[in-house]
Design a protein around this motif. Structure first.
Motif, PDB file in Angstrom:
ATOM      1  N   ILE A  17       0.954  -1.303  -0.040  1.00  0.00           N
ATOM      2  CA  ILE A  17       0.186   0.115   0.127  1.00  0.00           C
ATOM      3  C   ILE A  17       0.877   1.331   0.020  1.00  0.00           C
ATOM      4  N   LEU A  18       1.906   1.362   0.756  1.00  0.00           N
ATOM      5  CA  LEU A  18       2.866   2.433   0.902  1.00  0.00           C
ATOM      6  C   LEU A  18       3.511   2.596  -0.435  1.00  0.00           C
ATOM      7  N   PHE A  19       3.917   1.643  -0.982  1.00  0.00           N
ATOM      8  CA  PHE A  19       4.576   1.808  -2.218  1.00  0.00           C
ATOM      9  C   PHE A  19       3.443   2.167  -3.444  1.00  0.00           C
ATOM     10  N   ALA A  20       2.482   1.792  -3.331  1.00  0.00           N
ATOM     11  CA  ALA A  20       1.410   2.251  -4.289  1.00  0.00           C
ATOM     12  C   ALA A  20       1.009   3.761  -4.206  1.00  0.00           C
ATOM     13  N   LEU A  21       1.092   3.946  -2.893  1.00  0.00           N
ATOM     14  CA  LEU A  21       0.724   5.504  -2.546  1.00  0.00           C
ATOM     15  C   LEU A  21       1.929   6.493  -3.265  1.00  0.00           C
ATOM     16  N   LEU A  22       3.174   5.890  -2.909  1.00  0.00           N
ATOM     17  CA  LEU A  22       4.214   6.544  -3.388  1.00  0.00           C
ATOM     18  C   LEU A  22       4.533   6.723  -4.865  1.00  0.00           C
ATOM     19  N   CYS A  23       3.775   5.745  -5.619  1.00  0.00           N
ATOM     20  CA  CYS A  23       3.874   5.690  -6.876  1.00  0.00           C
ATOM     21  C   CYS A  23       2.617   6.236  -7.791  1.00  0.00           C
ATOM     22  N   GLY A  24       1.645   6.542  -6.537  1.00  0.00           N
ATOM     23  CA  GLY A  24       0.309   7.240  -7.291  1.00  0.00           C
ATOM     24  C   GLY A  24      -0.316   6.096  -8.097  1.00  0.00           C
ATOM     25  N   PHE A  25      -0.329   4.832  -7.524  1.00  0.00           N
ATOM     26  CA  PHE A  25      -0.827   3.688  -8.309  1.00  0.00           C
ATOM     27  C   PHE A  25      -0.705   3.659  -9.802  1.00  0.00           C
ATOM     28  N   SER A  26       0.506   4.269 -10.414  1.00  0.00           N
ATOM     29  CA  SER A  26       0.765   4.411 -11.798  1.00  0.00           C
ATOM     30  C   SER A  26       2.313   3.849 -11.970  1.00  0.00           C
ATOM     31  N   CYS A  27       2.802   2.979 -10.824  1.00  0.00           N
ATOM     32  CA  CYS A  27       4.053   2.810 -11.055  1.00  0.00           C
ATOM     33  C   CYS A  27       4.183   1.517 -12.179  1.00  0.00           C
ATOM     34  N   SER A  28       5.104   1.595 -13.014  1.00  0.00           N
ATOM     35  CA  SER A  28       5.427   0.479 -13.816  1.00  0.00           C
ATOM     36  C   SER A  28       6.804   0.281 -14.342  1.00  0.00           C
ATOM     37  N   GLU A  29       7.513  -0.600 -14.548  1.00  0.00           N
ATOM     38  CA  GLU A  29       8.683  -0.834 -15.155  1.00  0.00           C
ATOM     39  C   GLU A  29       8.893  -0.432 -16.570  1.00  0.00           C
ATOM     40  N   TYR A  30       7.828  -0.363 -17.030  1.00  0.00           N
ATOM     41  CA  TYR A  30       7.756  -0.345 -18.487  1.00  0.00           C
ATOM     42  C   TYR A  30       6.993   1.019 -18.819  1.00  0.00           C
ATOM     43  N   ILE A  31       7.468   1.660 -19.765  1.00  0.00           N
ATOM     44  CA  ILE A  31       6.689   2.709 -20.615  1.00  0.00           C
ATOM     45  C   ILE A  31       6.675   2.541 -22.204  1.00  0.00           C
ATOM     46  N   TYR A  32       5.614   2.958 -23.021  1.00  0.00           N
ATOM     47  CA  TYR A  32       5.804   2.455 -23.988  1.00  0.00           C
ATOM     48  C   TYR A  32       5.515   3.591 -25.091  1.00  0.00           C
ATOM     49  N   PRO A  33       5.926   3.829 -26.442  1.00  0.00           N
ATOM     50  CA  PRO A  33       5.766   5.009 -27.356  1.00  0.00           C
ATOM     51  C   PRO A  33       4.072   4.987 -27.533  1.00  0.00           C
ATOM     52  N   ASP A  34       3.699   6.404 -27.690  1.00  0.00           N
ATOM     53  CA  ASP A  34       4.531   7.643 -27.520  1.00  0.00           C
ATOM     54  C   ASP A  34       4.345   7.935 -26.230  1.00  0.00           C
ATOM     55  N   PHE A  35       5.417   8.279 -25.321  1.00  0.00           N
ATOM     56  CA  PHE A  35       5.291   8.719 -24.006  1.00  0.00           C
ATOM     57  C   PHE A  35       6.069  10.109 -23.755  1.00  0.00           C
ATOM     58  N   THR A  36       5.542  11.000 -22.940  1.00  0.00           N
ATOM     59  CA  THR A  36       6.157  12.259 -22.952  1.00  0.00           C
ATOM     60  C   THR A  36       6.083  12.416 -21.366  1.00  0.00           C
ATOM     61  N   ALA A  37       7.337  13.067 -20.659  1.00  0.00           N
ATOM     62  CA  ALA A  37       7.585  13.193 -19.349  1.00  0.00           C
ATOM     63  C   ALA A  37       8.345  14.463 -19.236  1.00  0.00           C
ATOM     64  N   SER A  38       8.001  15.363 -18.415  1.00  0.00           N
ATOM     65  CA  SER A  38       8.534  16.595 -17.894  1.00  0.00           C
ATOM     66  C   SER A  38       8.757  16.994 -16.418  1.00  0.00           C
ATOM     67  N   ASN A  39       9.465  17.576 -15.810  1.00  0.00           N
ATOM     68  CA  ASN A  39       9.324  17.539 -14.226  1.00  0.00           C
ATOM     69  C   ASN A  39       8.009  18.250 -14.016  1.00  0.00           C
ATOM     70  N   ILE A  40       7.710  19.325 -14.587  1.00  0.00           N
ATOM     71  CA  ILE A  40       6.426  20.016 -14.191  1.00  0.00           C
ATOM     72  C   ILE A  40       5.055  18.987 -14.093  1.00  0.00           C
ATOM     73  N   GLN A  41       5.386  18.036 -15.358  1.00  0.00           N
ATOM     74  CA  GLN A  41       4.236  17.189 -15.618  1.00  0.00           C
ATOM     75  C   GLN A  41       3.983  16.184 -14.294  1.00  0.00           C
ATOM     76  N   PHE A  42       5.161  15.670 -13.770  1.00  0.00           N
ATOM     77  CA  PHE A  42       5.548  14.869 -12.774  1.00  0.00           C
ATOM     78  C   PHE A  42       6.154  15.541 -11.340  1.00  0.00           C
ATOM     79  N   VAL A  43       5.688  16.573 -10.978  1.00  0.00           N
ATOM     80  CA  VAL A  43       6.483  17.405 -10.098  1.00  0.00           C
ATOM     81  C   VAL A  43       6.062  16.750  -8.789  1.00  0.00           C
ATOM     82  N   ASP A  44       4.833  16.315  -8.468  1.00  0.00           N
ATOM     83  CA  ASP A  44       4.294  15.522  -7.395  1.00  0.00           C
ATOM     84  C   ASP A  44       5.225  14.462  -6.969  1.00  0.00           C
ATOM     85  N   LYS A  45       5.965  13.880  -7.911  1.00  0.00           N
ATOM     86  CA  LYS A  45       6.803  12.640  -7.703  1.00  0.00           C
ATOM     87  C   LYS A  45       8.440  13.113  -7.920  1.00  0.00           C
ATOM     88  N   SER A  46       8.627  14.205  -8.021  1.00  0.00           N
ATOM     89  CA  SER A  46      10.050  15.028  -8.309  1.00  0.00           C
ATOM     90  C   SER A  46      10.459  14.593  -9.295  1.00  0.00           C
TER      91      SER A  46
END
Length: 395
Positions: A17-46
């Protein structure tokens, strides 16, 4: 959970549960095209947008300090140890983006200008995968690796990573500026060597904490849970080793000061296991231009004591550098005037010479013999003048 487990232990379900809260229930060791990330987009996860399976490592658009520079990094989550960075010489702002496409990874600034990208690949990307060892991997069809960060190290390697002959670790300018600096560690067929601007100042084979086991040709440097090794014959033979305290997570890093440091990490924090050179004054430029270095306590974690020779004082703009006490004098990068001597154009100016205190030495003398031995001061001055004024020679 039985009480015998101890009051500090958490039930497995609570940990999940703690790990899920840390990841916002969106953690995965994989991401797929087309994916975009910026700091401001994921600012709540540093800035973190990708986690390894058990959350040991994370990939993030990360700012290492109170600066405006952001980098695509792989970070050990528990210790916050940064083990790899992509765009170290081309940082972006918190609005800069990491884009994963079928062609690979591209990092662009806030205006869409590319600042870094993976090299051309042999086939299309199916996914980006972060392993439990901290390796960031681009996968193609059938999970074939097309590119991975372990083959493009910056200043650090970790357990499970190899640094082959010819590969380099290059130090950063500072803990906040990840730009490449002038210290490097390279693996040769016989050793691991530290250099500054091409000059060798340390070898693993000469370190008092190392042991030579064989004379086979070295193939790569690597760590495991108990040691640092130079391996030969596809990893079946140890050439040189350094014993380390057993630890599940360790980093071998060429730090900003020019020292090759192995650190272990635990719940109690980090611990220095090994450093080379152990003598801080064996690091070139550690006290800036013409500074004198005194390493009063090699075991101390603090820096060396820097001072200035007679007729010099500390530069108020940079306390680790020395400038002439006489304001009419200077230390130019190159001599300002040009004359012709024996048909050759050479730079010259009025030069004076200063004797250093007894016991003073120069880092490169450990690996390179002086040009002359046993000469008097007058002869030394003449020799220095000749070296200074001959084009292509170094002081």
């Amino acid at each position: 959970m039985p009480s015998s487990m101890g009051s500090s232990s958490l039930p497995v379900s609570t940990t999940i549960i703690l790990f899920a809260l840390l990841c916002g229930f969106s953690c995965s060791e994989y991401i797929y095209p087309d994916f975009t990330a910026s700091n401001i987009q994921f600012v709540d996860k540093s800035g973190a947008f990708l986690f390894s399976k058990n959350g040991t490592f994370k990939a993030a658009i990360y700012n290492p300090g109170n600066r405006k520079n952001y980098y695509l990094c792989v970070i050990h989550a528990a210790s916050n140890a940064l083990i790899w960075s992509a765009n170290r010489d081309n940082p972006v702002s918190n609005y800069g983006k990491m884009v994963l496409t079928l062609s690979g990874i591209t990092i662009s600034d806030e205006y869409g200008n590319p600042q870094w990208s993976t090299p051309p690949l042999h086939s299309s990307v199916s996914a980006l995968f972060l392993t439990e060892m901290g390796n960031l991997v681009l996968l193609g069809q059938n999970n074939i690796s097309l590119w991975d960060s372990f083959h493009y190290p910056t200043d650090t390697i970790v357990i499970g990573q190899k640094l082959p002959v010819g590969a380099l670790l290059v130090s950063s300018v500072s803990d906040y500026d990840l730009s490449t600096a002038n210290y490097s560690l390279s693996v040769t067929t016989s050793d691991a060597v530290l250099r500054w601007d091409g000059s060798t100042y340390w070898k693993l084979s000469t370190d008092l904490n190392s042991f030579r086991n064989s004379n086979y040709a070295v193939e790569y440097l690597a760590m495991n849970r108990t040691g640092l090794f130079l391996f030969a014959r596809n990893g079946s033979v140890v050439v040189i080793q350094v014993k380390l305290s057993e630890s599940d997570f360790q980093t071998a890093k060429l730090d900003v000061s020019g020292r090759f440091m192995v650190r272990s990490y635990s719940g109690m924090g980090s611990k220095r296991e090994f450093s080379g050179p152990d003598d801080k004054c064996g690091i070139p430029f550690i006290c800036g231009r013409v500074g004198l270095c005194t390493d009063s306590d090699a075991a101390s974690t603090s820096g060396p004591i820097c001072s200035c020779p007679a007729a010099f004082h500390a530069d108020p703009q940079n306390t680790n550098s020395c400038i002439p006490s006489d304001a009419s004098l200077s230390l130019p990068v190159a001599c300002s005037s040009t004359v012709v001597i024996n048909g050759s154009s050479v730079n010259t100016q009025n030069e004076t010479y200063l004797g250093l205190p007894p016991g003073s030495d120069y880092f490169t003398n450990v690996f390179m013999d002086p040009v002359r031995y046993g000469i008097n001061l007058s002869s030394c001055k003449d020799l220095c003048s000749q070296n200074l004024f001959l084009p292509g020679n170094l002081l």
